[in-house]
Design a protein around this motif. Structure first.
Motif, PDB file in Angstrom:
ATOM      1  N   UNK A   5       0.044  -5.610   4.784  1.00 49.90           N
ATOM      2  CA  UNK A   5       0.724  -4.820   3.514  1.00 49.90           C
ATOM      3  C   UNK A   5       2.051  -4.327   3.543  1.00 49.90           C
ATOM      4  N   UNK A   6       2.828  -4.303   2.831  1.00 51.53           N
ATOM      5  CA  UNK A   6       4.116  -3.643   2.599  1.00 51.53           C
ATOM      6  C   UNK A   6       3.724  -2.224   2.351  1.00 51.53           C
ATOM      7  N   UNK A   7       4.366  -1.513   3.487  1.00 48.70           N
ATOM      8  CA  UNK A   7       4.182  -0.048   3.470  1.00 48.70           C
ATOM      9  C   UNK A   7       5.202   0.840   2.768  1.00 48.70           C
ATOM     10  N   UNK A   8       4.561   1.997   2.142  1.00 47.69           N
ATOM     11  CA  UNK A   8       5.354   2.791   1.314  1.00 47.69           C
ATOM     12  C   UNK A   8       4.475   3.950   1.547  1.00 47.69           C
ATOM     13  N   UNK A   9       5.161   5.352   1.050  1.00 48.81           N
ATOM     14  CA  UNK A   9       4.629   6.434   1.144  1.00 48.81           C
ATOM     15  C   UNK A   9       5.172   7.374  -0.003  1.00 48.81           C
ATOM     16  N   UNK A  10       4.332   7.819  -0.781  1.00 49.72           N
ATOM     17  CA  UNK A  10       5.166   9.035  -1.801  1.00 49.72           C
ATOM     18  C   UNK A  10       4.613  10.308  -1.380  1.00 49.72           C
ATOM     19  N   UNK A  14       1.011  -1.299  -0.114  1.00 48.00           N
ATOM     20  CA  UNK A  14      -0.097  -0.011   0.014  1.00 48.00           C
ATOM     21  C   UNK A  14       0.797   1.175  -0.014  1.00 48.00           C
ATOM     22  N   UNK A  15       0.551   2.223  -0.849  1.00 51.98           N
ATOM     23  CA  UNK A  15       1.253   3.390  -0.926  1.00 51.98           C
ATOM     24  C   UNK A  15       0.383   4.462  -0.572  1.00 51.98           C
ATOM     25  N   UNK A  16       0.740   5.151   0.794  1.00 51.92           N
ATOM     26  CA  UNK A  16      -0.081   6.220   0.958  1.00 51.92           C
ATOM     27  C   UNK A  16       0.616   7.697   0.258  1.00 51.92           C
ATOM     28  N   UNK A  19      -3.071   9.621   9.524  1.00 54.56           N
ATOM     29  CA  UNK A  19      -2.036   8.717   9.277  1.00 54.56           C
ATOM     30  C   UNK A  19      -2.023   7.334   9.962  1.00 54.56           C
ATOM     31  N   UNK A  20      -1.706   7.836  11.260  1.00 55.51           N
ATOM     32  CA  UNK A  20      -1.695   6.608  12.496  1.00 55.51           C
ATOM     33  C   UNK A  20      -2.648   5.568  12.257  1.00 55.51           C
ATOM     34  N   UNK A  57       3.560  11.320   5.395  1.00 56.44           N
ATOM     35  CA  UNK A  57       3.354   9.991   5.723  1.00 56.44           C
ATOM     36  C   UNK A  57       4.860   9.575   5.876  1.00 56.44           C
ATOM     37  N   UNK A  58       5.803   9.924   5.076  1.00 55.59           N
ATOM     38  CA  UNK A  58       7.081   9.191   4.929  1.00 55.59           C
ATOM     39  C   UNK A  58       7.767   9.712   6.267  1.00 55.59           C
ATOM     40  N   UNK A  59       7.348  10.604   6.996  1.00 53.95           N
ATOM     41  CA  UNK A  59       7.779  11.228   8.451  1.00 53.95           C
ATOM     42  C   UNK A  59       7.599  10.012   9.361  1.00 53.95           C
ATOM     43  N   UNK A  60       6.503   9.137   9.453  1.00 48.51           N
ATOM     44  CA  UNK A  60       5.827   8.186  10.245  1.00 48.51           C
ATOM     45  C   UNK A  60       6.649   6.765   9.783  1.00 48.51           C
ATOM     46  N   UNK A  61       7.502   6.752   8.789  1.00 50.58           N
ATOM     47  CA  UNK A  61       7.825   5.413   8.311  1.00 50.58           C
ATOM     48  C   UNK A  61       9.349   5.331   8.580  1.00 50.58           C
ATOM     49  N   UNK A  62       9.899   6.454   9.057  1.00 50.37           N
ATOM     50  CA  UNK A  62      11.142   6.345   9.454  1.00 50.37           C
ATOM     51  C   UNK A  62      11.695   5.613  10.669  1.00 50.37           C
TER      52      UNK A  62
END
Length: 82
Positions: free
Chosen positions: A68-73, A35-37, A56-57, A77-82
């Motif tokens: 799901x495999x997580x990704x964010x374009x 899934x891409x947010x 986002x949470x 949202x990228x800030x939460x995946x670091x």
């Protein structure tokens, strides 16, 4: 103040927070098992209240529960995946 209710609109692939005549949204796209947010939006008058973070949470918790495999374009949202 009560917690706003986040609706999951699976057909539109988005999470929505209904506000006074407006919507805050988190859009995503599912492809296979990932899934891409890709987009968050909070109306200007509601910014700075943590609504995007709540969306986002909520979205990430849902994606993890679905394994799901997580990704964010989306940069936010990228800030939460670091």
């Amino acid at each position: 103040m009560t917690e706003p209710v986040i609706q999951h609109q699976t057909e539109q692939q988005r999470f929505v927070l209904q506000l006074a005549g407006a919507e805050a949204v988190l859009d995503y796209k599912v492809q296979g098992n990932s899934v891409d947010f890709h987009h968050t939006f909070v109306p200007p008058q509601f910014r700075g209240k943590g609504l995007a973070e709540q969306l986002v949470r909520h979205g990430l918790a849902w994606a993890k529960s679905q394994q799901y495999q997580l990704s964010a374009s989306c940069w936010y949202v990228q800030k939460f995946l670091r």
